[in-house]
Design a protein around this motif. Structure first.
Motif, PDB file in Angstrom:
ATOM      1  N   ALA A 139       0.806  -1.319  -0.103  1.00  0.00           N
ATOM      2  CA  ALA A 139       0.041  -0.144  -0.147  1.00  0.00           C
ATOM      3  C   ALA A 139       0.649   1.082  -0.127  1.00  0.00           C
ATOM      4  O   ALA A 139       0.741   2.202  -0.515  1.00  0.00           O
ATOM      5  CB  ALA A 139      -0.862   0.385   1.283  1.00  0.00           C
ATOM      6  N   LEU A 140       2.223   1.543   0.620  1.00  0.00           N
ATOM      7  CA  LEU A 140       3.155   2.648   1.051  1.00  0.00           C
ATOM      8  C   LEU A 140       3.110   2.482  -0.296  1.00  0.00           C
ATOM      9  O   LEU A 140       3.370   3.673  -0.715  1.00  0.00           O
ATOM     10  CB  LEU A 140       3.878   2.691   1.999  1.00  0.00           C
ATOM     11  CG  LEU A 140       2.969   2.502   3.336  1.00  0.00           C
ATOM     12  CD1 LEU A 140       3.796   2.170   4.090  1.00  0.00           C
ATOM     13  CD2 LEU A 140       2.047   3.330   3.553  1.00  0.00           C
ATOM     14  N   SER A 141       3.957   1.582  -1.151  1.00  0.00           N
ATOM     15  CA  SER A 141       5.117   1.742  -2.058  1.00  0.00           C
ATOM     16  C   SER A 141       4.343   2.159  -3.134  1.00  0.00           C
ATOM     17  O   SER A 141       4.464   3.166  -4.179  1.00  0.00           O
ATOM     18  CB  SER A 141       4.970   0.732  -2.526  1.00  0.00           C
ATOM     19  OG  SER A 141       4.161  -0.637  -3.537  1.00  0.00           O
ATOM     20  N   LEU A 142       2.867   2.235  -2.869  1.00  0.00           N
ATOM     21  CA  LEU A 142       1.678   2.821  -4.596  1.00  0.00           C
ATOM     22  C   LEU A 142       1.338   4.118  -4.050  1.00  0.00           C
ATOM     23  O   LEU A 142       1.617   5.300  -4.544  1.00  0.00           O
ATOM     24  CB  LEU A 142       0.635   2.240  -4.436  1.00  0.00           C
ATOM     25  CG  LEU A 142      -0.311   3.031  -5.224  1.00  0.00           C
ATOM     26  CD1 LEU A 142      -0.017   2.770  -6.945  1.00  0.00           C
ATOM     27  CD2 LEU A 142      -1.543   1.494  -5.732  1.00  0.00           C
ATOM     28  N   ALA A 143       1.875   4.515  -1.944  1.00  0.00           N
ATOM     29  CA  ALA A 143       1.180   5.663  -1.862  1.00  0.00           C
ATOM     30  C   ALA A 143       2.523   6.525  -2.381  1.00  0.00           C
ATOM     31  O   ALA A 143       2.431   8.098  -2.757  1.00  0.00           O
ATOM     32  CB  ALA A 143       0.953   5.819  -0.350  1.00  0.00           C
ATOM     33  N   LEU A 152      -3.131  -2.164  -7.899  1.00  0.00           N
ATOM     34  CA  LEU A 152      -2.712  -2.803  -6.508  1.00  0.00           C
ATOM     35  C   LEU A 152      -3.527  -4.154  -6.653  1.00  0.00           C
ATOM     36  O   LEU A 152      -2.438  -5.122  -5.757  1.00  0.00           O
ATOM     37  CB  LEU A 152      -4.494  -2.125  -5.474  1.00  0.00           C
ATOM     38  CG  LEU A 152      -4.126  -0.586  -5.048  1.00  0.00           C
ATOM     39  CD1 LEU A 152      -5.850  -0.701  -4.478  1.00  0.00           C
ATOM     40  CD2 LEU A 152      -3.213  -0.800  -3.968  1.00  0.00           C
ATOM     41  N   ASP A 153      -3.912  -3.703  -7.866  1.00  0.00           N
ATOM     42  CA  ASP A 153      -4.620  -5.716  -8.383  1.00  0.00           C
ATOM     43  C   ASP A 153      -2.585  -6.628  -9.175  1.00  0.00           C
ATOM     44  O   ASP A 153      -2.614  -7.319  -8.374  1.00  0.00           O
ATOM     45  CB  ASP A 153      -5.396  -5.655  -9.807  1.00  0.00           C
ATOM     46  CG  ASP A 153      -6.358  -5.734  -9.330  1.00  0.00           C
ATOM     47  OD1 ASP A 153      -6.539  -5.535  -8.405  1.00  0.00           O
ATOM     48  OD2 ASP A 153      -7.073  -4.638 -10.440  1.00  0.00           O
ATOM     49  N   TYR A 154      -2.256  -5.248  -9.167  1.00  0.00           N
ATOM     50  CA  TYR A 154      -0.831  -5.687 -10.037  1.00  0.00           C
ATOM     51  C   TYR A 154      -0.095  -6.278  -8.420  1.00  0.00           C
ATOM     52  O   TYR A 154       0.840  -7.448  -8.500  1.00  0.00           O
ATOM     53  CB  TYR A 154      -0.214  -4.729 -10.414  1.00  0.00           C
ATOM     54  CG  TYR A 154       1.112  -4.928 -10.307  1.00  0.00           C
ATOM     55  CD1 TYR A 154       2.275  -5.719 -10.920  1.00  0.00           C
ATOM     56  CD2 TYR A 154       2.652  -3.956 -10.157  1.00  0.00           C
ATOM     57  CE1 TYR A 154       3.318  -5.832 -11.801  1.00  0.00           C
ATOM     58  CE2 TYR A 154       3.647  -4.217  -9.918  1.00  0.00           C
ATOM     59  CZ  TYR A 154       4.453  -5.161 -10.746  1.00  0.00           C
ATOM     60  OH  TYR A 154       5.799  -5.303 -10.908  1.00  0.00           O
ATOM     61  N   LEU A 155       0.137  -5.343  -7.336  1.00  0.00           N
ATOM     62  CA  LEU A 155       0.819  -6.103  -6.368  1.00  0.00           C
ATOM     63  C   LEU A 155       0.141  -7.062  -5.564  1.00  0.00           C
ATOM     64  O   LEU A 155       0.745  -7.615  -5.065  1.00  0.00           O
ATOM     65  CB  LEU A 155       0.354  -4.778  -5.102  1.00  0.00           C
ATOM     66  CG  LEU A 155       1.059  -3.450  -5.358  1.00  0.00           C
ATOM     67  CD1 LEU A 155       0.806  -1.707  -4.951  1.00  0.00           C
ATOM     68  CD2 LEU A 155       3.096  -3.957  -5.155  1.00  0.00           C
ATOM     69  N   VAL A 156      -0.800  -7.595  -5.522  1.00  0.00           N
ATOM     70  CA  VAL A 156      -1.612  -7.971  -4.911  1.00  0.00           C
ATOM     71  C   VAL A 156      -1.148  -9.525  -5.669  1.00  0.00           C
ATOM     72  O   VAL A 156      -1.168 -10.882  -4.504  1.00  0.00           O
ATOM     73  CB  VAL A 156      -2.771  -8.456  -4.899  1.00  0.00           C
ATOM     74  CG1 VAL A 156      -3.835  -9.866  -5.058  1.00  0.00           C
ATOM     75  CG2 VAL A 156      -3.474  -7.576  -4.139  1.00  0.00           C
TER      76      VAL A 156
END
Length: 379
Positions: A67-71, A95-99
């Motif tokens: 979450a923080l990497s995207l933030a 987010l889908d990519y990170l999951v």
């Protein structure tokens, strides 16, 4: 990802995640305990790689780091030419990519789902894309803060239930893998319970398994125990049964990457073996995990997707980073997790209390009822 060798914060508390708005650094846990190196995470791609490559690990820490990497990425965007809906689509795809980086830990997908809901509400209340990004950043930061408070509550509930069940003034606890400050935003889940017992003066000794093949126990849990001055002893994974037979274990507490609605629990490979040993020796076996680890969409552990890791983790030393240690040409089966049936679990310790069996004659937990009672039915 650029790296540096700056140590943890000056308060001497172990921290796997160092965050300030617009900046994220993750402690490279592959190098512990010999080196403390933090990697700069500048975007979601850096976050994905850090999670996949085990720079950061532990279900709560994975979710927060993602979450923080995207933030950080959206905070540092120089420009975004699009509507609030475009911003929401951008964030959702990221987010889908990170999951996809680690499929077994439900905390990651749970965090993504909750963040998407927050994003959707933001779109309906603004006409500017930057406002959607701002709402997302604030939501990710709240997750970081909430995790520490959640872990402390887990530690308190866990220390209480273990003391009640064992009835001992001094007790020794066995844990598997790493579930401390390094696996969370701070304090820890299962190791947080051990930390709470120690702070209350009732812990005689903490035993940690080495946790093959990535050695999270010998490299990380042992490191945390020494750092926190908690009396600890390291054992090989296969010594757990002998230790229990010798009467040196009063309780077992482990973490969880996913909990099905019946109480079946996925955790680091080897947890199932420890649970079987505990049952045979009549030793209480507890799972400590935040409610975000519960997946009510799964009726049992048979539905949990088990990640398989690279054969190199077994074929080469130091979890695949060192020289070859196995016969060339041998095939490898390397599941990262196994599932412990609810029948072997004494209770599931959460930040809202301990989930116990529905009755003495039942081997399952009514997780859904507990979630509804505590207001977390959407977990």
């Amino acid at each position: 990802m650029a790296s540096d060798s700056n140590g943890p914060a000056s308060d001497n508390t172990l921290k796997a995640i160092l965050y300030q708005r617009g900046s994220l650094r993750l402690l490279d846990q592959r190098k512990l305990p010999l080196e403390s190196v933090y990697l700069d995470i500048q975007n979601s791609t850096d976050g994905w790689n850090a999670i996949k490559d085990m720079v950061v690990r532990g279900a709560p820490a994975i979710a927060i780091a993602a979450a923080l990497s995207l933030a950080v990425e959206v905070f540092n965007l120089e420009a975004f030419d699009g509507s609030p809906g475009d911003a929401a689509s951008f964030l959702g795809q990221k987010l889908d990519y990170l999951v996809s980086s680690r499929p077994t830990a439900v905390n990651l997908s749970d965090a993504a789902t909750k963040l998407k809901e927050i994003i959707s509400k933001a779109v309906a209340s603004t006409t500017e894309a930057k406002c959607v990004f701002q709402v997302y950043i604030e939501a990710a930061e709240i997750m970081l803060e909430d995790d520490v408070a959640s872990n402390r509550a887990i530690g308190s509930y866990g220390a209480s239930i273990i003391q009640q069940q064992t009835g001992k003034r001094k007790l020794s606890v066995l844990t598997h893998c790493n579930t401390g400050s390094l696996a969370t935003a701070g304090y820890g889940t299962a190791l947080g319970v051990i930390r709470a017992l120690h702070s209350e003066g009732v812990l005689q000794r903490a035993y940690c398994t080495e946790t093959r093949p990535f050695s999270q126990g010998s490299r990380l849990t042992a490191y945390e125990l020494v750092h926190e001055h908690i009396p600890g002893t390291l054992i090989v994974d296969s010594a757990a049964a002998a230790l229990m037979k010798a009467g040196r274990v009063d309780a077992v507490v482990v973490g969880a990457d996913r909990v099905a609605s019946n109480g079946d629990t996925a955790n680091k490979i080897g947890t199932y073996s420890v649970a079987l040993c505990a049952m045979f020796h009549n030793i209480p076996f507890y799972v400590a995990a935040p409610l975000t680890s519960i997946d009510l969409s799964l009726s049992s552990g048979q539905e949990i997707v088990i990640e398989e890791r690279s054969p190199k983790e077994l074929l080469n030393g130091r979890g695949g980073l060192g020289e070859a240690v196995a016969a060339p040409g041998i095939s490898v089966w390397n599941p990262a997790f196994d599932v412990t049936p609810a029948s072997l679990i004494s209770g599931i310790i959460t930040e809202k209390g301990v989930i116990t069996k529905t009755s003495d004659d039942d081997d399952t937990f009514d997780i859904k009822a507990f979630a509804q009672k505590t207001g977390h039915a959407s977990s």
